[in-house]
Each structure stands twice: as structure tokens, then as C-alpha cells.
Design an enzyme around this catalytic site. Structure first.
Site, mmCIF file in Angstrom:
data_model
loop_
_atom_site.group_PDB
_atom_site.id
_atom_site.type_symbol
_atom_site.label_atom_id
_atom_site.label_comp_id
_atom_site.label_asym_id
_atom_site.label_seq_id
_atom_site.Cartn_x
_atom_site.Cartn_y
_atom_site.Cartn_z
ATOM 1 N N TYR A 72 0.834 -1.202 0.000
ATOM 2 C CA TYR A 72 0.000 0.000 0.000
ATOM 3 C C TYR A 72 0.869 1.253 0.000
ATOM 4 O O TYR A 72 0.627 2.190 -0.752
ATOM 5 C CB TYR A 72 -0.914 -0.003 1.230
ATOM 6 N N PHE A 124 -7.413 18.833 -25.211
ATOM 7 C CA PHE A 124 -8.073 17.531 -25.311
ATOM 8 C C PHE A 124 -9.431 17.600 -24.605
ATOM 9 O O PHE A 124 -9.637 18.419 -23.713
ATOM 10 C CB PHE A 124 -7.178 16.474 -24.670
ATOM 11 N N ASP A 125 -10.374 16.717 -24.992
ATOM 12 C CA ASP A 125 -11.742 16.860 -24.480
ATOM 13 C C ASP A 125 -11.844 16.735 -22.956
ATOM 14 O O ASP A 125 -12.549 17.519 -22.318
ATOM 15 C CB ASP A 125 -12.733 15.928 -25.202
ATOM 16 N N ASP A 215 0.419 18.447 -21.565
ATOM 17 C CA ASP A 215 -0.469 17.286 -21.592
ATOM 18 C C ASP A 215 0.264 16.287 -22.479
ATOM 19 O O ASP A 215 0.383 16.476 -23.684
ATOM 20 C CB ASP A 215 -1.830 17.727 -22.174
ATOM 21 N N ALA A 217 0.413 12.805 -23.283
ATOM 22 C CA ALA A 217 0.071 11.433 -23.678
ATOM 23 C C ALA A 217 0.976 10.869 -24.777
ATOM 24 O O ALA A 217 1.346 9.707 -24.740
ATOM 25 C CB ALA A 217 -1.394 11.378 -24.118
ATOM 26 N N LYS A 258 -1.377 5.874 -23.568
ATOM 27 C CA LYS A 258 -0.899 6.147 -24.930
ATOM 28 C C LYS A 258 0.570 5.721 -25.027
ATOM 29 O O LYS A 258 0.858 4.544 -25.089
ATOM 30 C CB LYS A 258 -1.079 7.623 -25.304
ATOM 31 N N HIS A 450 -20.398 13.077 -25.915
ATOM 32 C CA HIS A 450 -20.174 12.105 -26.997
ATOM 33 C C HIS A 450 -20.089 10.665 -26.510
ATOM 34 O O HIS A 450 -20.376 9.741 -27.251
ATOM 35 C CB HIS A 450 -18.933 12.466 -27.817
HETATM 36 C C1 LIG Z 1 -6.134 10.377 -23.507
HETATM 37 C C2 LIG Z 1 -5.764 11.746 -23.246
HETATM 38 C C3 LIG Z 1 -6.091 12.376 -22.047
HETATM 39 C C4 LIG Z 1 -6.919 11.726 -20.963
HETATM 40 O O1 LIG Z 1 -6.335 10.579 -20.524
HETATM 41 P P1 LIG Z 1 -7.176 9.287 -20.039
HETATM 42 O O2 LIG Z 1 -6.104 8.324 -19.686
HETATM 43 O O3 LIG Z 1 -8.029 8.848 -21.175
HETATM 44 O O4 LIG Z 1 -7.992 9.698 -18.882
HETATM 45 C C5 LIG Z 1 -5.686 13.687 -21.876
HETATM 46 N N1 LIG Z 1 -5.016 14.327 -22.836
HETATM 47 C C6 LIG Z 1 -4.667 13.761 -23.997
HETATM 48 C C7 LIG Z 1 -3.910 14.516 -25.018
HETATM 49 C C8 LIG Z 1 -5.041 12.453 -24.251
HETATM 50 O O5 LIG Z 1 -4.734 11.897 -25.423
#
Ligand SMILES: *Cc1c(COP(=O)(O)O)cnc(C)c1O
Length: 466
Positions: A72, A124-125, A215, A217, A258, A450
Site C-alpha cells: 500500500y 483535449f476533451d 499534456d 500522452a 498512450k 459524446h
Molecule cells: C487520452 C488523453 C487524455 C486523458 O487521458 P485518459 O487516460 O483517457 O484519462 C488527456 N489528454 C490527452 C492529449 C489524451 O490523449
């Protein structure tokens, strides 16, 4: 002759997928309310919904799964991952989270206040969702070239420095908690940001005393494009380029699903101890104790390995090469796709294919449904449904681009699958003028609609509608 690239791996295990009939797919998509997120995976033959969490782990990652430490507190797997984050990105402070949006939720709980402005390149969304949920505003400062799918610009994810500086100059410093740059820029088509642009954004951030976050990913794909396309970067390793990119920022959020090449996971990386301390409190509330943050020890261990595998040039060449392979096939069939091809996905331009469907009837969604019916191929709409309603006026937002994204999972499909997908898209493209119904919304959620939207086909197309 020059030897072509080939995947730097061979296949040790396979997973069976099944083809279905067109009439089965007609029935399934109708029962799914024409929302591709509602389909069962067995109803899909080639699943290009997302490259998120859908990649294939390596033998060494599976070995890490066995070595995972499930303590933990103070898990060895946490320390292994923390060391990898420090080594690759250079950040001393690190918090694991269960995925990328969780990292956003934790960090934005510290940083974002009502009425704030958060400039960046096409957020990103989920990032935008977490900003707007806090009654703050995401301001898109992407270069204009990004919005013309035919312009071949090497770094369409770049931030327009003029647009950014206007935001920084015309608003009080306290109203801008940070600038966020998405690498690669998902919403504008998996398009990279140049190192030069990152340097300039970082300089502006410093000039105005504003934090810069990434951000992250697809950090490795972004670095690959820098190596391939940016003058002076050709002879540098991906790891060196990533180090340069991240030295310019103050922190990062990461969706490990990703370029971490794992099925679940995320994290926050920071330079600042104070923000880390505040974020730790939210991490414990929302995610878990600071040394696991919603991740199993084994998943942290697999991620610590995956972050390095993503830096392998041969892997990136095959990955980005496979995406381009699909893009070239589509181009050869005359299908309009975003140029240049993105790092993780090909984006089909639905405005050009279905201009006879009114934009209020969701062209990209209509095209994505047709592609599923044609070949059991699942893509995703990046258009007006995903763009949601304006949080203030509640009017539908109609973005300049109506795209169907075909995202390629890492190390999962072969180029034969790409040929199958391209043929299915070409068939829909051939019969495009016979697509006469768009989509209308029957139900939508308040935010991120969506994922759960329920749709039906519009009755009939008005003649000569444009
Ligand atoms: C996928 C993604 C996110 C969100 O990540 P999750 O692991 O799906 O919660 C944020 N920003 C970008 C650019 C992404 O591709």
C-alpha cells in the site's frame, strides 16, 4: 535497395477477432443508438476507436507485471516508476493516478479557479471538461494552419505565439493559472509541436510569470516528429529530445495509456514542491495514497518499462510508419484525409465527403456509422458532437473540422488490417452520394456528451441542403 523499416518485434500471442455480416451490423448499430461507444467489442472487427489503453505490452512489460510490488505504501514499483519519470522527463515530484483525466482532476483541483483562462493548443476533451467543470475557460491558441486539412505543415500542433501573447497581455496574471500544451496535439489531428515552438512558448510563459504544463500522452511520438522534421535534430536521440522538451516546462499530466504502452495508468510530474504537496492531498482524496494513486503496483511496474520502450526509435518508426501506411492507401483512393498524417491516427475529412448533409446533422458521426456498417471498422467522431455545447450559451458548437478519427493501437494490428480498413473507407467514399440521412440527438449528457449520446437517423435529407 534501401531496406524498409519493419516492426522491431515478433508476435508471441494472438487474440482471435471475428468478422460479421452487414445485416448484423445494421442491427447492432441501431440498438447502440448509433453511438459507436455503445457497441460490444465482439461486434467490431478492426477497432480503431482509440489508441488509448489498447496497445500490446511486450514480454518485458509482462515480466514487470509479475515483479509488481503491491504494498500500500512505499511500493518498490512506485519507486521504479518515479525513477523512470525523473530519468526521462527530469521532474523530481511525481504522483501516480489511475489515468490521464485523473491527473487533470488532481492537478486542476489545486490550480484552476472559477473564471480562470487556460490558453493552449486545442485542448483535449477531458482537459477542456476539467477546465469548464470548474467554470474556467480553455482558450485555443493553435496556429491557423491546423484547421485547414489540406495544408501540409510539419508542426500543426504549434501554438500561435501572437494569439497566446494576446491572452497573456490582456488579462490579469492571477486569472491565468497555466498554459497547457498538448503533445502531440490530439484534437487538431495528432499533430506535433516543434521544439522551437516549445522554446518560444516557454519564453512567453516566463516573461509573463505563468506556469507551463504539458499534456503529455504522446510525448514520444512528438519527439519522433521533431527528430524527423526539425532542422538540427536529426542526429539526436529521442531521449535527448524528450529531455529538452520537458526542461522547458514546469510540469506535466500524463495518460500512460498512450505512449506509456500500458492498458491503464497516468501520472503528474512537477518541478515545484509546493504544488506537489497541495496536489498530494487531492490525490489521496480522489485516487489513492501518494505511492499508488489508483494504480496496482504491477501496473506501475509495467509502465516504468513501457515509458522506455516508447523511446525506441525503431518502435516509433514502425508505429508512425503504420499510421502513414493507412494514410497513403486512403490518399491513393482519393479519400480526403488530414495532411500531414498524424502520429497515432488518420483523420478523414467528413466535411469534404458529406457536404450535402447539413452540419447540424453531424457529418462526421454519420460517416463513422457508415464505416462501421461497411466493414465492422470502428472509428470515432471528432466533430460537433464531441465539441459539445457552449457552457455559457448552451448552443451547439460547430467546429471548423468534422473528422472521423481512425486511431491505431500500438503493436496490435498488421498492415493487412490497414488494407482492409482502407478498402472499407474507400467503399463508403464511393457510395457517399447515396448517404442521405444525417443524425439527430435523442439524449445527451451535460458534459462530455459524446460518450453516452443517443442518436437516431434523420428522416430524410432536404433537397439541395448545403
Ligand atoms: C487520452 C488523453 C487524455 C486523458 O487521458 P485518459 O487516460 O483517457 O484519462 C488527456 N489528454 C490527452 C492529449 C489524451 O490523449
Amino acid at each position: 535497395m534501401e531496406l524498409p523499416y519493419a516492426e522491431p518485434f515478433k508476435i508471441k500471442m494472438i487474440e482471435t477477432i471475428r468478422r460479421s455480416t452487414r445485416s448484423e451490423r445494421e442491427e447492432w448499430i441501431s440498438k447502440a443508438n448509433f453511438n459507436l461507444f455503445n457497441l460490444r467489442s465482439e461486434q467490431v472487427f478492426v477497432d480503431l476507436l482509440t489508441d488509448s489503453g489498447t496497445g500490446a505490452m511486450s514480454d518485458l512489460q509482462w515480466a514487470e507485471i509479475m515483479k509488481g510490488d503491491e504494498s500500500y505504501a512505499g511500493s518498490a514499483s512506485y519507486y521504479k516508476l518515479k525513477a523512470a519519470v525523473k530519468d526521462i522527463f527530469g521532474y523530481d515530484y511525481f504522483l501516480p493516478t489511475h489515468q490521464g483525466r485523473a491527473a487533470e482532476n488532481v492537478l486542476f483541483s489545486v490550480l484552476v479557479k472559477e473564471g480562470n483562462l487556460v490558453p493552449g493548443n486545442s485542448h483535449f476533451d477531458t482537459t477542456k471538461g476539467h477546465i469548464e467543470f470548474r467554470k474556467a475557460h480553455a482558450i485555443d491558441c493553435t496556429i491557423d494552419e491546423a484547421f485547414d486539412t489540406t495544408v501540409d505543415h510539419p508542426f500543426k500542433g504549434n501554438v500561435d505565439l501572437g494569439k497566446l501573447e494576446a491572452v497573456l497581455k490582456n488579462n490579469p496574471k492571477e486569472s491565468i493559472p497555466f498554459i497547457i500544451v498538448t503533445l502531440t496535439c490530439n484534437s487538431s489531428g495528432g499533430q506535433p509541436v516543434s521544439l522551437e515552438n516549445l522554446r518560444q512558448v516557454s519564453a512567453l510563459a516566463k516573461k509573463y510569470g505563468i506556469m507551463l504544463l504539458y499534456d503529455s500522452a504522446r510525448y514520444a511520438e512528438n519527439a519522433y516528429f521533431i527528430k524527423k522534421r526539425e532542422p538540427g535534430q536529426q542526429n539526436r536521440s529521442i531521449k535527448e529530445i524528450v529531455a529538452d522538451m520537458y526542461a522547458l516546462a514546469d510540469g506535466m499530466t500524463m495518460s500512460s495509456k498512450k505512449d506509456g504502452i500500458v492498458n491503464i495508468g497516468g501520472f503528474i510530474g512537477l518541478k515545484d514542491a509546493g504544488i506537489f504537496e497541495q496536489a498530494s492531498v487531492f490525490n489521496i482524496m480522489f485516487e489513492g495514497f501518494v505511492t499508488y494513486g489508483g494504480m496496482a503496483g504491477r501496473d506501475m511496474a509495467a509502465l516504468s518499462q513501457g515509458l522506455y520502450e516508447a523511446l525506441d526509435y525503431n518502435f516509433l518508426e514502425a508505429r508512425v510508419g503504420q499510421v502513414a501506411y493507412l494514410g497513403k492507401l486512403l490518399t491513393s483512393y482519393g479519400v480526403p484525409v488530414q495532411m500531414p498524417y498524424g502520429g497515432h491516427a488518420i483523420f478523414i475529412d467528413a466535411n469534404k465527403i458529406l457536404p450535402h448533409i447539413p452540419k447540424e446533422q453531424f457529418r462526421a458521426q454519420t460517416l463513422a456509422v457508415e464505416l462501421y456498417i461497411e466493414g465492422g471498422v470502428r472509428g470515432v467522431e471528432i466533430g460537433a458532437i464531441m465539441a459539445d455545447r457552449d457552457p455559457v450559451t448552451h448552443e451547439n458548437r460547430y467546429p471548423d473540422l468534422e473528422l472521423v478519427r481512425l486511431a491505431i493501437p500500438r503493436r496490435v494490428y498488421t498492415n493487412n488490417h490497414m488494407e482492409y480498413v482502407a478498402a472499407a473507407v474507400a467503399n463508403v467514399f464511393e457510395r457517399r452520394s447515396s448517404v442521405t440521412c444525417g443524425m439527430e440527438i435523442e439524449y445527451e449528457a451535460q458534459i462530455l456528451r459524446h460518450f453516452t449520446v443517443r442518436l437516431k437517423r434523420t428522416a430524410a435529407l432536404m433537397a439541395h441542403a448545403k
